[in-house]
Enzyme design. Structure first.
Site, PDB file in Angstrom:
ATOM      1  N   GLY A  52      33.367  45.284  40.165  1.00  0.00           N
ATOM      2  CA  GLY A  52      33.905  44.267  39.266  1.00  0.00           C
ATOM      3  C   GLY A  52      32.850  43.341  38.695  1.00  0.00           C
ATOM      4  O   GLY A  52      31.758  43.761  38.310  1.00  0.00           O
ATOM      5  N   TYR A 236      50.091  33.506  39.163  1.00  0.00           N
ATOM      6  CA  TYR A 236      48.667  33.249  39.363  1.00  0.00           C
ATOM      7  C   TYR A 236      48.351  31.756  39.412  1.00  0.00           C
ATOM      8  O   TYR A 236      48.291  31.159  40.471  1.00  0.00           O
ATOM      9  CB  TYR A 236      47.834  33.974  38.293  1.00  0.00           C
ATOM     10  CG  TYR A 236      46.410  34.167  38.731  1.00  0.00           C
ATOM     11  CD1 TYR A 236      45.986  35.357  39.311  1.00  0.00           C
ATOM     12  CD2 TYR A 236      45.478  33.134  38.639  1.00  0.00           C
ATOM     13  CE1 TYR A 236      44.684  35.517  39.768  1.00  0.00           C
ATOM     14  CE2 TYR A 236      44.175  33.273  39.096  1.00  0.00           C
ATOM     15  CZ  TYR A 236      43.785  34.473  39.654  1.00  0.00           C
ATOM     16  OH  TYR A 236      42.497  34.622  40.117  1.00  0.00           O
TER      17      TYR A 236
END
Length: 402
Positions: A52, A236
């Site tokens: 990532g 989130y």
């Protein structure tokens, strides 16, 4: 052995060493295409360096700025009979190509939350990296953290706060649109999520590095965050994970004040939504990413992890005009700026209610999402023969912490 993808839930249980290496080479090429600069970081520590954004940071530092890099991660090595994790092969490929380019590269495989990892890093900086680092990238995304000292284990929760959250999502196993419901986090789950994903460990790293005298004058540190949009906020930013990211912001303010005394600084960098092993685990994200990818590709605004990190380094942290980086009111570096443009978000909001199982592939870039997801594990590449034998036992310059 011959390896094909096996997907279970939001994880692919197999990995392809050669595919992972090709992914890394692709990112190296993208970085080199933007030119190598020598006015940026020289000695870089990346905590969470194997996939990532952490991996992209390491590639950008090394191949965009010629920096020596030390990477810390927690991965499973491959053996002769069993493939390791993608992050192991990514790191092996990085090490191989960094060394081929004449760059210093060393890795530590072990629990990055541990004091043992910090001690090993400090020793390597002192003995092999000239005594100091000038950039510390903090890019850990973990569901679990073992607290140093007590050994107590804390777990993070991907849950909303206050009430059950129900939304349209993709069942990525069946490629169908479903209604997903997630129960709210308990007070303890919120607390543990802050302990795992907040700024506490980042601060422990800076404490240790500063205490050992291995931070150069002018040293910078950056930690990664995601804020997203109102589509993803309930799960989130307004959820347990968001509380942890608020803690990360507060930590950044404290660390910035400390590092600024020596001409450096610390920032949170808010990045865009991308397909990573971390984002695949968050309900609603696969559908949102499939939509936003399509819209941003159509507008010529699409970026993957390496493009984001190139922009972070070249246009924010290490600007060529010598000006300080542009920040928001909380001193954050905003790389989600293109994704949050009104035209992009308005298109997403208009598209969201229209998506069904029947038109999923047509209205969104779900095909692109699936392709990117498989690529994370080394699959889905046209330049790899997946029916050919591949060696899974790949060794490289990596210290294994017991």
């Amino acid at each position: 052995m011959i390896i094909h993808p096996k997907v279970r839930g939001f994880i692919c249980t197999t990995t392809h060493p050669l595919g992972c290496e090709r992914n890394v080479l692709e990112q190296i090429a993208a970085t080199r295409a933007r030119g190598v600069r020598n006015d940026g970081p020289k000695k870089v520590l990346v905590i969470g360096a194997s996939s990532g954004y952490g991996l992209a940071s390491r590639i950008t530092a090394a191949f965009g700025f010629g920096a020596d890099t030390l990477g810390v991660f927690f991965e499973k090595p491959g053996t002769a009979s069993k493939a390791g994790t993608a992050g192991w092969y990514n790191s092996a490929a990085f090490d191989k190509h960094a060394k081929a380019a004449g760059l210093y590269s060393k890795s530590i495989n072990g629990d990055a939350f541990s004091d043992a990892a910090r001690a090993q890093v400090i020793e390597l900086i002192k003995t092999e990296m000239g005594g100091q680092v000038d950039l510390v990238v903090y890019s850990l995304a973990s569901p679990v953290r073992k607290l140093p000292g007590s050994g107590e284990v804390k777990r993070s929760a991907l849950k909303p706060i206050g009430q059950t959250y129900t939304a349209t999502a993709i069942d990525t196993n069946k490629d169908t649109i479903i209604q997903a419901s997630i129960e709210p986090a308990s007070a303890q789950e919120i607390e543990e999520t802050i302990t795992v994903m907040g700024g506490q460990d980042w601060e422990l790293w800076i404490d240790a590095l500063e205490g050992a005298g291995v931070l150069a004058d002018g040293a910078r540190s950056v930690a990664f965050s995601y804020i997203g949009t109102e589509i993803t906020w309930p799960i989130y930013w307004h959820g347990a994970l968001g509380k942890a990211k608020v803690d990360l912001d507060r930590t950044a303010q404290r660390l910035n004040a400390r590092l600024a005394k020596h001409g450096g600084g610390a920032n949170v960098a808010v990045l865009k939504s991308v397909v990573t092993q971390a984002s695949a685990a968050i309900p609603v994200m696969p559908l949102y990413i499939s939509m936003v990818y399509k819209i941003m590709k159509e507008k010529g605004l699409h970026e993957g992890t390496i493009e984001q990190l190139d922009r972070l380094f070249r246009e924010r942290l290490y600007r060529q005009d010598g000006q300080p980086a542009e920040v928001d009111e909380q001193n954050r570096l905003r790389l989600d700026d293109w994704e949050l443009r009104d035209d992009v978000q308005d298109a997403c909001k208009a598209l969201w209610p229209q998506v069904t199982t029947e038109n999923l592939f047509e209205l969104t870039d779900y095909a692109g999402y699936k392709h990117e997801f498989l690529k994370l594990f080394g699959f889905g590449r046209t330049d790899v023969d997946y029916d050919a034998d591949v060696a899974t036992d790949v060794a490289f310059d990596c210290i294994e912490l017991a």
